[in-house]
Design a protein around this motif. Structure first.
Motif, PDB file in Angstrom:
ATOM      1  N   PHE A   1     -21.426  19.585  30.083  1.00 19.82           N
ATOM      2  CA  PHE A   1     -21.579  21.019  30.740  1.00 19.82           C
ATOM      3  C   PHE A   1     -22.566  21.159  31.728  1.00 19.82           C
ATOM      4  N   ARG A   2     -23.662  20.312  31.879  1.00 15.38           N
ATOM      5  CA  ARG A   2     -24.836  20.438  32.891  1.00 15.38           C
ATOM      6  C   ARG A   2     -24.056  19.635  34.058  1.00 15.38           C
ATOM      7  N   GLN A   3     -23.501  18.631  33.657  1.00 15.21           N
ATOM      8  CA  GLN A   3     -22.836  17.834  35.040  1.00 15.21           C
ATOM      9  C   GLN A   3     -21.654  18.817  35.375  1.00 15.21           C
ATOM     10  N   GLY A   4     -21.327  19.428  35.049  1.00 14.81           N
ATOM     11  CA  GLY A   4     -20.129  20.491  35.427  1.00 14.81           C
ATOM     12  C   GLY A   4     -18.524  19.669  35.064  1.00 14.81           C
ATOM     13  N   GLN A   5     -18.597  18.935  34.130  1.00 15.82           N
ATOM     14  CA  GLN A   5     -17.570  18.405  33.680  1.00 15.82           C
ATOM     15  C   GLN A   5     -16.785  19.098  32.521  1.00 15.82           C
ATOM     16  N   LEU A   6     -17.380  20.302  31.956  1.00 19.94           N
ATOM     17  CA  LEU A   6     -16.721  21.219  31.067  1.00 19.94           C
ATOM     18  C   LEU A   6     -17.182  22.577  31.615  1.00 19.94           C
ATOM     19  N   THR A   7     -16.103  23.392  31.131  1.00 22.75           N
ATOM     20  CA  THR A   7     -16.358  25.131  31.060  1.00 22.75           C
ATOM     21  C   THR A   7     -17.414  25.272  29.981  1.00 22.75           C
ATOM     22  N   GLY A   8     -17.778  26.514  29.904  1.00 25.64           N
ATOM     23  CA  GLY A   8     -18.389  27.075  28.984  1.00 25.64           C
ATOM     24  C   GLY A   8     -17.854  27.228  27.655  1.00 25.64           C
ATOM     25  N   LEU A   9     -16.573  27.465  27.748  1.00 21.92           N
ATOM     26  CA  LEU A   9     -15.652  27.692  26.230  1.00 21.92           C
ATOM     27  C   LEU A   9     -15.351  25.975  25.863  1.00 21.92           C
ATOM     28  N   GLU A  10     -15.016  25.298  26.821  1.00 18.96           N
ATOM     29  CA  GLU A  10     -14.845  23.968  26.146  1.00 18.96           C
ATOM     30  C   GLU A  10     -15.985  23.172  25.777  1.00 18.96           C
ATOM     31  N   ALA A  11     -17.276  23.527  26.217  1.00 15.86           N
ATOM     32  CA  ALA A  11     -18.481  23.117  25.860  1.00 15.86           C
ATOM     33  C   ALA A  11     -18.692  23.569  24.449  1.00 15.86           C
ATOM     34  N   ILE A  12     -18.491  25.032  24.098  1.00 18.42           N
ATOM     35  CA  ILE A  12     -18.500  25.505  22.773  1.00 18.42           C
ATOM     36  C   ILE A  12     -17.439  24.891  21.852  1.00 18.42           C
ATOM     37  N   GLU A  13     -16.345  24.713  22.103  1.00 15.53           N
ATOM     38  CA  GLU A  13     -15.626  24.057  21.437  1.00 15.53           C
ATOM     39  C   GLU A  13     -15.905  22.779  20.881  1.00 15.53           C
ATOM     40  N   ARG A  14     -16.254  21.846  21.950  1.00 11.39           N
ATOM     41  CA  ARG A  14     -16.747  20.410  21.674  1.00 11.39           C
ATOM     42  C   ARG A  14     -17.962  20.713  20.947  1.00 11.39           C
ATOM     43  N   GLY A  15     -18.910  21.566  21.189  1.00 14.34           N
ATOM     44  CA  GLY A  15     -20.190  21.338  20.604  1.00 14.34           C
ATOM     45  C   GLY A  15     -20.089  21.659  18.947  1.00 14.34           C
ATOM     46  N   CYS A  16     -19.043  22.653  18.764  1.00 16.32           N
ATOM     47  CA  CYS A  16     -18.747  22.827  17.263  1.00 16.32           C
ATOM     48  C   CYS A  16     -18.677  21.717  16.670  1.00 16.32           C
ATOM     49  N   ASP A  17     -17.932  20.622  16.746  1.00 16.25           N
ATOM     50  CA  ASP A  17     -17.493  19.594  16.038  1.00 16.25           C
ATOM     51  C   ASP A  17     -18.583  18.648  15.242  1.00 16.25           C
ATOM     52  N   PRO A  18     -19.896  18.352  15.990  1.00 18.86           N
ATOM     53  CA  PRO A  18     -20.804  18.150  15.075  1.00 18.86           C
ATOM     54  C   PRO A  18     -21.317  18.811  13.801  1.00 18.86           C
ATOM     55  N   PRO A  19     -21.482  20.080  14.137  1.00 14.67           N
ATOM     56  CA  PRO A  19     -21.707  21.041  13.171  1.00 14.67           C
ATOM     57  C   PRO A  19     -20.784  20.904  11.906  1.00 14.67           C
ATOM     58  N   ARG A  20     -19.466  20.934  12.420  1.00 12.20           N
ATOM     59  CA  ARG A  20     -18.468  21.247  11.491  1.00 12.20           C
ATOM     60  C   ARG A  20     -18.393  19.817  10.507  1.00 12.20           C
ATOM     61  N   LEU A  21     -18.409  18.717  11.010  1.00 15.78           N
ATOM     62  CA  LEU A  21     -18.502  17.741  10.178  1.00 15.78           C
ATOM     63  C   LEU A  21     -19.708  17.395   9.390  1.00 15.78           C
ATOM     64  N   TYR A  22     -20.896  17.948   9.932  1.00 18.63           N
ATOM     65  CA  TYR A  22     -22.035  17.820   8.948  1.00 18.63           C
ATOM     66  C   TYR A  22     -21.875  18.854   7.593  1.00 18.63           C
ATOM     67  N   MET A  23     -21.101  19.974   7.895  1.00 19.19           N
ATOM     68  CA  MET A  23     -21.005  20.899   6.975  1.00 19.19           C
ATOM     69  C   MET A  23     -19.854  20.349   5.877  1.00 19.19           C
ATOM     70  N   LEU A  24     -19.001  19.864   6.359  1.00 14.54           N
ATOM     71  CA  LEU A  24     -17.900  19.302   5.691  1.00 14.54           C
ATOM     72  C   LEU A  24     -18.336  18.196   4.638  1.00 14.54           C
ATOM     73  N   ARG A  25     -19.277  17.617   5.071  1.00 17.12           N
ATOM     74  CA  ARG A  25     -19.949  16.446   4.188  1.00 17.12           C
ATOM     75  C   ARG A  25     -20.499  17.130   2.875  1.00 17.12           C
ATOM     76  N   TYR A  26     -21.023  18.397   2.845  1.00 15.34           N
ATOM     77  CA  TYR A  26     -21.630  19.034   1.749  1.00 15.34           C
ATOM     78  C   TYR A  26     -20.977  19.793   1.117  1.00 15.34           C
ATOM     79  N   ALA A  27     -19.881  20.512   1.681  1.00 15.17           N
ATOM     80  CA  ALA A  27     -18.884  21.449   1.342  1.00 15.17           C
ATOM     81  C   ALA A  27     -18.154  21.077   0.071  1.00 15.17           C
ATOM     82  N   ARG A  28     -17.873  21.761  -1.051  1.00 13.68           N
ATOM     83  CA  ARG A  28     -16.803  21.347  -2.198  1.00 13.68           C
ATOM     84  C   ARG A  28     -15.651  21.603  -1.572  1.00 13.68           C
TER      85      ARG A  28
END
Length: 231
Positions: free
Chosen positions: A104-131
């Protein structure tokens, strides 16, 4: 998570439009509005999508078990929970920065694209502990088609399922933590009752004994180590 990663790294260049790559005169108000909205939601995000859920539940169980009422205070427990959360969540923030913030800093992504990509690591983290049981509950409640893999679940399903799972884990740890202190209460109550000390509340004697037991066993170190190993 994206906002935490942004705050933990070097300052951003001139702000681009949050919905695109270009900079125009109308972009700054929208960016400010979006940033202020994220800041308003930041406490809820930290409480619902990080290990802080489990940590705070266990800390409050410990305080109730010791019978100290307000010691440590809520501010101290919150501060300890935040520091331990920061320690545990650093790998996730690093992934968010690598996948979303830097492009996003380098201008390769828009804000919405950055948010969408940025949600993947937290989602994977939460899935690791969600039953699976909790994930199935919110998947059915949201009328979401059953995905081929858990990683395809939307964040609105994963986040509440993660919170339920963390609450369950926190209560399980708190119940086990309560048992030795409950045993001390029962022993003190039986002794004071047997010798006829009816006018002296057992809690007056048991509370200093429980604090002494906790200190002699180096309880804070043991508790912190056990909590870190549970993640």
């Amino acid at each position: 998570m994206i906002l935490l990663a942004l705050l933990s790294t070097k300052p951003l260049p001139p702000l681009p439009h949050i919905f695109g790559r270009g900079v125009d005169s109308g972009s700054v108000p929208w960016t400010i509005l979006f940033t202020l909205t994220l800041l308003t939601l930041l406490p809820a995000i930290v409480l619902s999508m990080t290990p802080m859920v489990r940590l705070l539940v266990v800390f409050h169980f410990l305080r109730q078990a010791l019978g100290t009422q307000t010691a440590p205070s809520n501010q101290v427990l919150m501060g300890l929970g935040l520091m331990m959360t920061w320690f545990l969540i650093q790998p996730v923030l690093a992934d968010v920065e690598k996948q979303a913030v830097d492009p996003f800093r380098q201008g390769q992504l828009t804000g919405l694209e950055a948010i969408e990509r940025g949600c993947d690591p937290p989602r994977l983290y939460m899935l690791r502990y969600a039953r699976e049981k909790d994930l199935a509950l919110f998947t059915a409640a949201a009328l979401v088609p059953k995905p081929n893999r858990p990683q395809d679940l939307p964040l609105r399903v994963v986040a509440p399922a993660y919170m339920l799972s963390e609450l369950k884990a926190g209560f399980e740890i708190g119940a086990v933590l309560f048992l030795p202190f409950l045993l001390v209460d029962m022993i003190v109550a039986s002794i004071t009752t047997s010798i006829g000390m009816f006018q002296l509340p057992p809690v007056v004697i048991s509370t200093p004994l429980k604090i002494l037991l906790f200190v002699m066993a180096d309880g804070w170190n043991l508790l912190a180590g056990s909590l870190l190993k549970s993640f």
